[in-house]
Design an enzyme around this catalytic site. Sequence first.
Site, PDB file in Angstrom:
ATOM      1  N   HIS A   1      22.064  10.969   1.274  1.00 18.10           N
ATOM      2  CA  HIS A   1      22.672  12.142   1.914  1.00 18.10           C
ATOM      3  C   HIS A   1      21.625  12.899   2.723  1.00 18.10           C
ATOM      4  O   HIS A   1      20.524  13.143   2.240  1.00 18.10           O
ATOM      5  CB  HIS A   1      23.240  13.089   0.851  1.00 18.10           C
ATOM      6  CG  HIS A   1      24.517  12.610   0.225  1.00 18.10           C
ATOM      7  ND1 HIS A   1      25.173  13.291  -0.762  1.00 18.10           N
ATOM      8  CD2 HIS A   1      25.273  11.500   0.476  1.00 18.10           C
ATOM      9  CE1 HIS A   1      26.275  12.642  -1.100  1.00 18.10           C
ATOM     10  NE2 HIS A   1      26.345  11.543  -0.374  1.00 18.10           N
TER      11      HIS A   1
ATOM     12  N   TYR B   1      30.168  22.008  -1.356  1.00 16.03           N
ATOM     13  CA  TYR B   1      30.144  23.156  -2.259  1.00 16.03           C
ATOM     14  C   TYR B   1      31.068  24.218  -1.668  1.00 16.03           C
ATOM     15  O   TYR B   1      30.790  24.717  -0.573  1.00 16.03           O
ATOM     16  CB  TYR B   1      28.733  23.734  -2.382  1.00 16.03           C
ATOM     17  CG  TYR B   1      27.742  22.848  -3.121  1.00 16.03           C
ATOM     18  CD1 TYR B   1      27.556  22.968  -4.497  1.00 16.03           C
ATOM     19  CD2 TYR B   1      26.968  21.911  -2.449  1.00 16.03           C
ATOM     20  CE1 TYR B   1      26.641  22.179  -5.183  1.00 16.03           C
ATOM     21  CE2 TYR B   1      26.045  21.100  -3.124  1.00 16.03           C
ATOM     22  CZ  TYR B   1      25.895  21.245  -4.489  1.00 16.03           C
ATOM     23  OH  TYR B   1      24.991  20.459  -5.163  1.00 16.03           O
TER      24      TYR B   1
ATOM     25  N   PRO C   1      25.053  23.301 -13.427  1.00 14.65           N
ATOM     26  CA  PRO C   1      24.977  22.104 -12.583  1.00 14.65           C
ATOM     27  C   PRO C   1      24.988  22.366 -11.064  1.00 14.65           C
ATOM     28  O   PRO C   1      24.671  21.457 -10.299  1.00 14.65           O
ATOM     29  CB  PRO C   1      26.193  21.280 -12.999  1.00 14.65           C
ATOM     30  CG  PRO C   1      27.089  22.222 -13.722  1.00 14.65           C
ATOM     31  CD  PRO C   1      26.244  23.304 -14.287  1.00 14.65           C
TER      32      PRO C   1
ATOM     33  N   LYS D   1      20.210  20.044 -10.526  1.00 17.27           N
ATOM     34  CA  LYS D   1      18.787  20.006 -10.896  1.00 17.27           C
ATOM     35  C   LYS D   1      18.500  19.459 -12.296  1.00 17.27           C
ATOM     36  O   LYS D   1      17.358  19.118 -12.605  1.00 17.27           O
ATOM     37  CB  LYS D   1      18.176  21.418 -10.782  1.00 17.27           C
ATOM     38  CG  LYS D   1      18.032  21.896  -9.361  1.00 17.27           C
ATOM     39  CD  LYS D   1      16.986  21.091  -8.615  1.00 17.27           C
ATOM     40  CE  LYS D   1      17.167  21.156  -7.126  1.00 17.27           C
ATOM     41  NZ  LYS D   1      17.164  19.869  -6.464  1.00 17.27           N
TER      42      LYS D   1
ATOM     43  N   TYR E   1      17.012  22.008  -2.565  1.00 23.26           N
ATOM     44  CA  TYR E   1      18.015  20.971  -2.834  1.00 23.26           C
ATOM     45  C   TYR E   1      17.371  19.584  -2.881  1.00 23.26           C
ATOM     46  O   TYR E   1      17.668  18.781  -3.756  1.00 23.26           O
ATOM     47  CB  TYR E   1      19.094  21.039  -1.748  1.00 23.26           C
ATOM     48  CG  TYR E   1      20.262  20.122  -1.986  1.00 23.26           C
ATOM     49  CD1 TYR E   1      21.102  20.287  -3.078  1.00 23.26           C
ATOM     50  CD2 TYR E   1      20.544  19.075  -1.100  1.00 23.26           C
ATOM     51  CE1 TYR E   1      22.179  19.449  -3.298  1.00 23.26           C
ATOM     52  CE2 TYR E   1      21.622  18.229  -1.307  1.00 23.26           C
ATOM     53  CZ  TYR E   1      22.434  18.422  -2.414  1.00 23.26           C
ATOM     54  OH  TYR E   1      23.500  17.594  -2.628  1.00 23.26           O
TER      55      TYR E   1
END
Length: 398
Positions: free
Chosen positions: A75, A205, A297, A301, A389
């Site tokens: 990604h 998200y 979550p 991580k 991220y």
Amino acid sequence: MSNSRTQVAIIGAGPSGLLLGALLHKAGIEHVIIERQSPDYVLSRIRAGILEQVSVDLLHEAGVGDGVSQGGTIHHSIELVFKNTRHPIEVTKLTDGKVVTAYGQTEVTHDLMKQRQRLGLDTVYSAADVSLHDFDSASPQVRYVKDGVSHVLHCDFIAGCDGFHGVARASVPKEAITEYEKVYPFGWLGVLADVPPVSSHAIVYANSDRGFALCSMRSMTRSRYYVQCPLSDKVEDWSDQRFWDELRKRLDPDMAERMITGASIEKSIAPLRSFVAEPMRFGRLFLAGDAAHIVPPTGAKGLNLAASDVKYLSSALIEYFNERSPVGIDHYSQRALARVWRAERFSWWLTTLMHRFPDSAGFGQKMQEAELDYLVHSQALSTSLAENYVGLPLNFAS
Ligand code: RFL
Ligand code: PHB
């Protein structure tokens, strides 16, 4: 009663314990893994799905990189949805080329278990009454019962890789440990389904006035989706139809329309928690992974922190046994905790930004919208999101 001896006794055959075992074996250090559950039970837990590059590199170092190379999906971005509109964050462009890889924890665990089997490494599954002894001395032991027979495993060190509810952290005297905790007033309802992911190039998200939603994947034919739900909800309250209807309502119209639905193959509710235990070493006992810390979550991580703990711990033990130097084990706790707290901050921040809180309607919601607006228009804030991220480096000044 049976007595045996090894160099490192590892409690727990989750990703932390299995990865530590693989790295120690490669360095010629003997170890035994003791696990409470059966192999099938360990593999049935559906959890993480996104790996930082540091974690992928570690799988290669441990000799199990083929699975993620062949089955992982790279990604380069994240999709943020708010006010029913989609905003891409170009993570790779913002981090000088870094990526994350979608590859399930179940697959990571499976790859490591297969390797252990192939190498004939010792794993005791379905061990009952596991207990830790004398880790404040030079000769610790782990006791357990297997098939009705009591065993004592003598060792030089114990690695507590037994998750949040394990026995390792619970064996430490209360006065020797400080615990920091924040419990969030909601959970995540997760569904696994054999349908193509609505977004295969990025995790989605979504902040919506109905609550948070997340679209993830395990492969091009298997999706993992979540919706925020009240802690009082039960899995039985959520039919597949109700789940898909709710998920669609929390996404942007285009995604809601493109979403392919199907029968769920797993459905579970997980509470959200931030937790850190300090320190992570007690004499000859080390904690690693969820045994020492939990993140909500959001931001993915947990497994990645488990992997970085194991990297620090395996290097420290290798230094101890193969170079006769205690420097690594003496610095393990401080080194691991520096990275843990940064990931705790990031997970807490992203959780706070993306979820509906019972007491934050009105002003709280406006603040979230203002911050999200700022985030998608500010290179500085987008870069901060992106660099966390993809994962902070293993070595940074603390
Ligand atoms: P685990 O996986 O809990 O494994 C611990 C093992 O120890 C065993 N055990 C014992 N063994 C012997 N004696 C005892 N007394 C024992 N007590 C327990 C257990 O049976 C188990 O096999 O801990 P580990 O290895 O530290 O791994 C941590 C990760 O599992 C965890 O951090 C992640 O799953 C968190 N997480 C995510 N992390 C990510 O990096 N990316 C993600 O995308 C992500 N998504 C998630 C997640 C966790 C979730 N839930 C359910 C909490 C999504 C969810 C929904
Ligand atoms: C998952 O794929 O399970 C997943 C992905 C991203 C997250 C959390 C979970 O932030």
